[in-house]
Design a protein around this motif. Structure first.
Motif, PDB file in Angstrom:
ATOM      1  N   VAL A 167       0.885  -1.169   0.000  1.00 61.72           N
ATOM      2  CA  VAL A 167       0.000   0.000   0.000  1.00 61.72           C
ATOM      3  C   VAL A 167       0.916   1.211   0.000  1.00 61.72           C
ATOM      4  O   VAL A 167       1.612   1.472   0.979  1.00 61.72           O
ATOM      5  CB  VAL A 167      -0.904   0.035   1.251  1.00 61.72           C
ATOM      6  CG1 VAL A 167      -1.868   1.208   1.180  1.00 61.72           C
ATOM      7  CG2 VAL A 167      -1.645  -1.278   1.437  1.00 61.72           C
ATOM      8  N   ASP A 174      -4.440   7.515  -1.392  1.00 64.22           N
ATOM      9  CA  ASP A 174      -5.241   7.780  -2.584  1.00 64.22           C
ATOM     10  C   ASP A 174      -5.111   6.592  -3.539  1.00 64.22           C
ATOM     11  O   ASP A 174      -4.002   6.238  -3.958  1.00 64.22           O
ATOM     12  CB  ASP A 174      -4.750   9.060  -3.265  1.00 64.22           C
ATOM     13  CG  ASP A 174      -5.513   9.355  -4.541  1.00 64.22           C
ATOM     14  OD1 ASP A 174      -6.635   9.864  -4.453  1.00 64.22           O
ATOM     15  OD2 ASP A 174      -4.967   9.054  -5.633  1.00 64.22           O
ATOM     16  N   TRP A 175      -6.237   5.959  -3.887  1.00 65.87           N
ATOM     17  CA  TRP A 175      -6.197   4.713  -4.661  1.00 65.87           C
ATOM     18  C   TRP A 175      -5.537   4.898  -6.031  1.00 65.87           C
ATOM     19  O   TRP A 175      -4.706   4.091  -6.439  1.00 65.87           O
ATOM     20  CB  TRP A 175      -7.605   4.154  -4.840  1.00 65.87           C
ATOM     21  CG  TRP A 175      -7.622   2.917  -5.676  1.00 65.87           C
ATOM     22  CD1 TRP A 175      -8.147   2.767  -6.934  1.00 65.87           C
ATOM     23  CD2 TRP A 175      -7.060   1.648  -5.340  1.00 65.87           C
ATOM     24  NE1 TRP A 175      -7.946   1.490  -7.393  1.00 65.87           N
ATOM     25  CE2 TRP A 175      -7.284   0.783  -6.431  1.00 65.87           C
ATOM     26  CE3 TRP A 175      -6.393   1.156  -4.226  1.00 65.87           C
ATOM     27  CZ2 TRP A 175      -6.857  -0.548  -6.438  1.00 65.87           C
ATOM     28  CZ3 TRP A 175      -5.960  -0.163  -4.229  1.00 65.87           C
ATOM     29  CH2 TRP A 175      -6.191  -0.999  -5.322  1.00 65.87           C
ATOM     30  N   ASP A 176      -5.879   5.958  -6.744  1.00 62.40           N
ATOM     31  CA  ASP A 176      -5.299   6.172  -8.072  1.00 62.40           C
ATOM     32  C   ASP A 176      -3.789   6.359  -7.975  1.00 62.40           C
ATOM     33  O   ASP A 176      -3.028   5.800  -8.777  1.00 62.40           O
ATOM     34  CB  ASP A 176      -5.944   7.376  -8.756  1.00 62.40           C
ATOM     35  CG  ASP A 176      -7.402   7.119  -9.155  1.00 62.40           C
ATOM     36  OD1 ASP A 176      -7.756   5.928  -9.283  1.00 62.40           O
ATOM     37  OD2 ASP A 176      -8.157   8.092  -9.310  1.00 62.40           O
ATOM     38  N   ASN A 226      -1.922   5.285  -5.592  1.00 63.30           N
ATOM     39  CA  ASN A 226      -1.419   3.993  -5.128  1.00 63.30           C
ATOM     40  C   ASN A 226      -1.130   3.068  -6.319  1.00 63.30           C
ATOM     41  O   ASN A 226      -0.023   2.523  -6.458  1.00 63.30           O
ATOM     42  CB  ASN A 226      -2.465   3.377  -4.195  1.00 63.30           C
ATOM     43  CG  ASN A 226      -1.969   2.154  -3.445  1.00 63.30           C
ATOM     44  OD1 ASN A 226      -0.779   1.890  -3.361  1.00 63.30           O
ATOM     45  ND2 ASN A 226      -2.911   1.411  -2.886  1.00 63.30           N
ATOM     46  N   ALA A 229      -5.790  -1.424  -0.913  1.00 62.51           N
ATOM     47  CA  ALA A 229      -6.318  -0.134  -0.443  1.00 62.51           C
ATOM     48  C   ALA A 229      -5.820   0.206   0.955  1.00 62.51           C
ATOM     49  O   ALA A 229      -5.646   1.382   1.289  1.00 62.51           O
ATOM     50  CB  ALA A 229      -7.843  -0.150  -0.468  1.00 62.51           C
TER      51      ALA A 229
END
Length: 379
Positions: free
Chosen positions: A38, A42-44, A46, A62
């Motif tokens: 991880v 922020d997922w994008d 990441n 996530a």
């Protein structure tokens, strides 16, 4: 030859100095493969960062809880074996605790946790398991530092009689004088940083280094900390008198408002026959001083620069040799994880992390009680 250790990473994405340092260090002795993690909240960001460093999308998660859950579903010979924790301090404990409870080895940035009690809980978990827990007091990995430890152990300076460590930075100076920037800096937030800023961030390096080099135990501290402003709840500067269990005395000086300083960490150890001096900003060199003789300058070998890439950009005060220092710690941890022979000086352990937290809280207690001597728990 042992197979490479499958390594996961929590934090350290983007242009994070700590992320760059750990990723390169993990590769330098060819002992680890970074396979998942991880890297950002922020997922994008990441996913984008994981793609940049060649991580499969199925191993990008996530959060750490999802990572643990999904990794445990992989066959044992495929799942992550060890995890590096590179996040802000307040996340260390929950992450490390869950990883240990689920059978993962841990490599954790310092300080270990935000409280001594949390650190002791992690120590208990490690002691009940057969898992390896390394704490990255990076500077103990410098070849020159290991040479100094060896020289002291072999009697090169005689019986130690004075220890002195200075760690001066100036990065908080432009931040501390404006109330808005004080509030927005996570290291000045007790909820994220813990009981201390300066001592918790860099003073603990000095404490660990003095114990590492001399193999003495610091027993008592008397501290005078500096906060500058009433609305600032975190120390940004401090001087600490120290006493060891065998009576040796010394001082630790740490500051993050030393205007103009970058990463000025220096250690001086004096014995009955001689002294040794080392400066982090010139880490290949140690100075060996003897009564009535010229100072002897001893230099370490060239660093391993093979894996330093264009993105290995370090801030002022962090020489390239720091990659070697961290790599030596990762290498020592790898030996332990692989059940290979290793020396207990090759990497800092959970014990060092716990002592560091005890030191931090003892220093704060000493200051708050009116600059009095506080005994460190040496259990």
């Amino acid at each position: 030859m042992s197979k490479k250790i499958r390594l996961g990473i929590l934090g350290g994405g983007g242009n994070s100095l700590v992320g760059i340092l750990h990723r390169i260090a993990a590769k330098m002795h060819d002992k680890y493969d970074i396979v998942g993690g991880v890297f950002s909240r922020d997922w994008d960001s990441n996913v984008e960062f994981a793609n940049q460093i060649g991580i499969s999308s199925e191993r990008v998660y996530a959060d750490y809880e999802i990572m643990i859950e999904k990794e445990l579903k992989f066959p044992e010979d495929k799942r992550i074996q060890a995890v590096s924790i590179l996040t802000p301090n307040f996340l260390h404990f929950s992450m490390a605790k869950s990883l240990l409870e689920n059978g993962f080895h841990v490599i954790c940035e310092k300080p270990l946790t935000t409280t001594y009690q949390e650190a002791k809980e992690l120590r208990s978990l490690v002691q009940k398991s057969e898992l390896i827990f390394a704490v990255t007091y990076t500077y103990t990995g410098y070849p020159t530092i290991r040479k100094i430890r060896e020289m002291i152990s072999q009697g090169a300076i005689g019986e130690v009689q004075k220890i002195d460590a200075q760690y001066y930075q100036g990065w908080i100076n432009p931040i501390i004088h404006k109330s808005g920037t004080r509030i927005d800096t996570w290291r000045l937030d007790p909820k994220k940083s813990g009981a201390s800023c300066c001592i918790g961030d860099i003073g603990t390096h000095a404490f660990d280094m003095l114990e590492y080099l001399t193999q003495l135990k610091i027993d008592k501290v008397l501290a005078d900390l500096n906060y500058l402003y009433d609305d600032n709840k975190m120390d940004i500067d401090g001087s600490i008198l120290i006493r060891c269990t065998n009576g040796v005395k010394g001082i630790i000086r740490a500051s993050q408002i030393a205007t103009g300083e970058n990463n000025n960490f220096a250690v001086m150890i004096y014995g009955k026959k001689g002294g040794l001096k080392w400066e982090q900003e010139n880490p290949r060199v140690l100075y060996y001083m003897q009564e009535g003789k010229e100072v002897q300058i001893i230099e370490s070998d060239n660093i391993n620069a093979d894996l330093l890439s264009d993105d290995a950009v370090l801030p002022p005060g962090h020489p390239d040799e720091i990659f070697d220092a961290m790599a030596n710690i990762y290498n020592g941890a790898a030996k332990a994880i692989n059940n290979e022979a290793y020396d207990n000086s090759e990497f800092p352990t959970i014990i060092d992390g716990v002592r560091g937290m005890n030191f931090i809280e003892s220093v704060v207690e000493s200051h708050e009680k009116g600059n009095v001597w506080i005994t460190i728990d040496n259990k």
